[in-house]
Write a protein that holds these residues in place. Structure first.
Motif, PDB file in Angstrom:
ATOM      1  N   ILE A  61      48.954  19.566  32.397  1.00  0.00           N
ATOM      2  CA  ILE A  61      49.737  18.807  31.401  1.00  0.00           C
ATOM      3  C   ILE A  61      50.101  17.429  31.954  1.00  0.00           C
ATOM      4  CG2 ILE A  61      51.951  18.737  30.166  1.00  0.00           C
ATOM      5  CD1 ILE A  61      51.782  21.839  30.025  1.00  0.00           C
ATOM      6  N   GLU A  62      50.433  17.388  33.247  1.00  0.00           N
ATOM      7  CA  GLU A  62      50.785  16.102  33.893  1.00  0.00           C
ATOM      8  C   GLU A  62      49.623  15.123  33.809  1.00  0.00           C
ATOM      9  OE1 GLU A  62      51.592  14.512  38.427  1.00  0.00           O
ATOM     10  OE2 GLU A  62      52.310  16.523  37.897  1.00  0.00           O
ATOM     11  N   THR A  63      48.395  15.642  33.939  1.00  0.00           N
ATOM     12  CA  THR A  63      47.200  14.787  33.876  1.00  0.00           C
ATOM     13  C   THR A  63      46.894  14.337  32.450  1.00  0.00           C
ATOM     14  OG1 THR A  63      46.305  16.033  35.748  1.00  0.00           O
ATOM     15  CG2 THR A  63      44.772  14.629  34.533  1.00  0.00           C
ATOM     16  N   LYS A  64      46.965  15.298  31.514  1.00  0.00           N
ATOM     17  CA  LYS A  64      46.568  15.009  30.132  1.00  0.00           C
ATOM     18  C   LYS A  64      47.687  14.375  29.313  1.00  0.00           C
ATOM     19  CE  LYS A  64      43.361  18.937  30.204  1.00  0.00           C
ATOM     20  NZ  LYS A  64      43.106  20.303  29.703  1.00  0.00           N
ATOM     21  N   SER A  65      48.902  14.854  29.519  1.00  0.00           N
ATOM     22  CA  SER A  65      50.036  14.363  28.719  1.00  0.00           C
ATOM     23  C   SER A  65      51.263  14.192  29.611  1.00  0.00           C
ATOM     24  CB  SER A  65      50.321  15.361  27.582  1.00  0.00           C
ATOM     25  OG  SER A  65      51.407  14.924  26.804  1.00  0.00           O
ATOM     26  N   PRO A  66      51.337  13.090  30.372  1.00  0.00           N
ATOM     27  CA  PRO A  66      52.397  12.908  31.371  1.00  0.00           C
ATOM     28  C   PRO A  66      53.815  13.033  30.809  1.00  0.00           C
ATOM     29  CG  PRO A  66      50.717  11.217  31.606  1.00  0.00           C
ATOM     30  CD  PRO A  66      50.399  11.949  30.345  1.00  0.00           C
ATOM     31  N   GLN A  67      54.029  12.617  29.539  1.00  0.00           N
ATOM     32  CA  GLN A  67      55.375  12.664  28.982  1.00  0.00           C
ATOM     33  C   GLN A  67      55.890  14.095  28.807  1.00  0.00           C
ATOM     34  OE1 GLN A  67      52.699  11.521  27.434  1.00  0.00           O
ATOM     35  NE2 GLN A  67      52.507  12.448  25.386  1.00  0.00           N
TER      36      GLN A  67
END
Length: 466
Positions: A61-67
């Motif tokens: 998730i941090e890679t694809k959608s940091p928010q």
């Protein structure tokens, strides 16, 4: 009595000290630092695979959608349904979230995370709590322009420690706060905290913390130019370090400050040896910033010994090439200017590398001293053939502005380094010949004094015989 069980076993700092006090056993090899990892037996009931899977998902998730990454990590940290009696999985999630905040430069979010974790930290072993708090403060230090955030975070943590009666964690955070005050040039509150901490920690005989406190005290007193107290604090740090197994980086820091104090006392040969030892330790531990600083001080020692030609082998060595930086380039340029005995080039280099030189108060102090020494030597050499010379002509020969030249001439006359007088009315410097004082008068006085002592002795011996 401490015994091993299959159940979770954690030796906290308080437990270590209590055991030592009750049994009289020296636990120097097992002293538990509040920032170090607790000694733990393998835990039962900890499902590492579940946490590993959850952490992998959070990192995706941090890679694809940091928010959305903070929410994913917090779901792992605050999920009480997950079996994690030793809090190992939650600890890993906290560190991962901290790293994410550092990468994205979210210092405020990292500070808030420390506050959100407090209810959970209150339930954890004290040593693990101390480790998590230390890691979070270190992470905040990596974010840009976070000095005041670190100060606020340390203050809040100290208040929480007082409320929870976490004495040993509080002492370490207070030590960190004093260091932050020293960075912020708030020396009075830093010294007050250190003096209070010393009284507390000496009673507990925590040698490792005492070394850190004395080192910080040495730095702070040096910053306020109290060299005597700085040297005393460094001696105390060495004494405590000799009584324990001192960590290599702490020993390197002691060597670095030993070199700084020796250089301040103009013992540059000794200071070079200390700086070399510190550099070797920092290089071995891959502490790039500290190793670069130690190398700059090594070059400074050679320059102040009036051996600028010896800086070339240091710069061309394998380690010298590894730590090439603007600061190292500045010291190399200073060495070149000194080799050429060119005062104008020396000042041009100082102007060119002003930020690199002035940001380090230690280097700036010694180069100011060197600049004044070079200027005095240059003026004395220029004035040798003259008995009467215009001040403007001296300024032209020295290649310095007239006001600076006049100020330096006045200073040298008042210090007795130049036997001359300034005639401001006509703008002329009158140079007097050095008086050749014969030693006959002084030798005659010594002879009379010695003769008097001999006669007094003979008179005393004659009285005893009579």
């Amino acid at each position: 009595r401490i015994s091993a069980h299959t159940a979770p076993l954690t030796i906290s700092l308080e437990g270590a000290h209590l055991y030592r006090l009750l049994t009289g056993y020296k636990m120097s090899a097992m002293e538990v630092d509040a920032g170090a990892e607790a000694m733990e037996v393998d835990q039962e009931g900890f499902d590492s695979k579940t946490f590993d899977d959850l952490l992998e998902k959070a990192k995706d998730i941090e890679t694809k959608s940091p928010q959305d990454a903070p929410k994913a990590y917090k779901e792992i940290i605050f999920n009480k349904e997950l079996e994690d009696p030793s809090a190992k999985g939650r600890e890993q999630a906290i560190y991962a979230l901290g790293d994410f905040y550092v990468k994205t430069g979210q210092g405020n979010a990292l500070s808030e995370l420390a506050k959100e974790l407090r209810p959970m930290l209150a339930e954890l072993p004290k040593a693990k709590t101390a480790k998590i708090v230390k890691v979070l403060i270190d992470a905040l230090a990596k974010t840009p322009n976070s000095l005041y955030l670190q100060i606020d975070m340390c203050r809040d943590c100290i208040e929480w420690c007082k409320h929870e009666k976490r004495t040993f964690l509080r002492q370490r955070v207070e030590c960190r706060l004093a260091g932050l005050y020293e960075q912020d040039q708030k020396y009075t509150p830093a010294i007050e905290i250190l003096e209070r901490l010393l009284l507390e920690v000496k009673k507990l005989d925590d040698k490792l913390l005492l070394v850190d406190i004395h080192l910080l005290e040495c730095r702070t007193h040096y910053s306020v130019k109290n060299i005597a107290k700085s040297k005393a604090a460094l001696t105390a740090a060495k004494t405590n370090a000799n009584a324990i197994h001192c960590p290599p980086l702490t020993q390197a820091e002691i060597d670095l400050w030993s070199g700084i104090i020796a250089a301040r006392e103009k013992d540059y040969r000794t200071s070079f040896s200390y700086f070399y030892e510190a550099f070797e330790a920092f290089h071995a531990s891959e502490s790039t910033a500290k190793a670069t600083t130690a190398m700059k001080y090594m070059l400074l020692s050679k320059i102040m010994q009036n051996r600028p030609q010896e800086t070339s082998p240091i710069l061309s060595s394998k380690s010298g090439l590894k730590y090439a930086s603007p600061g190292i380039d500045a010291m190399a340029a200073i060495a070149t200017a000194l080799t050429e005995r060119n005062l104008k080039k020396f000042e041009q280099v100082r102007g060119q590398f002003k930020s690199q030189i002035d940001e380090d108060a230690i280097i700036a102090y010694h180069l100011d001293d060197l600049n004044e020494t070079l200027l005095e030597q240059n003026i004395l050499r220029i004035l040798e053939p003259f008995s009467r010379v215009e001040i403007e002509h001296v300024a032209e020969l020295v290649e310095l502005p007239l006001p600076r030249t006049q100020a330096k001439l006045r200073e040298m006359i008042l210090d007795g380094k130049l036997n001359s007088t300034l005639d401001q009315g006509v703008g002329v410097l009158i140079v007097f010949d050095r008086e050749q004082v014969r030693s006959t008068y002084g030798n005659a006085l010594k002879t009379i004094k010695n003769t008097s002592e001999v006669l007094d002795t003979l008179y005393g011996m004659a009285k005893q015989i009579a």
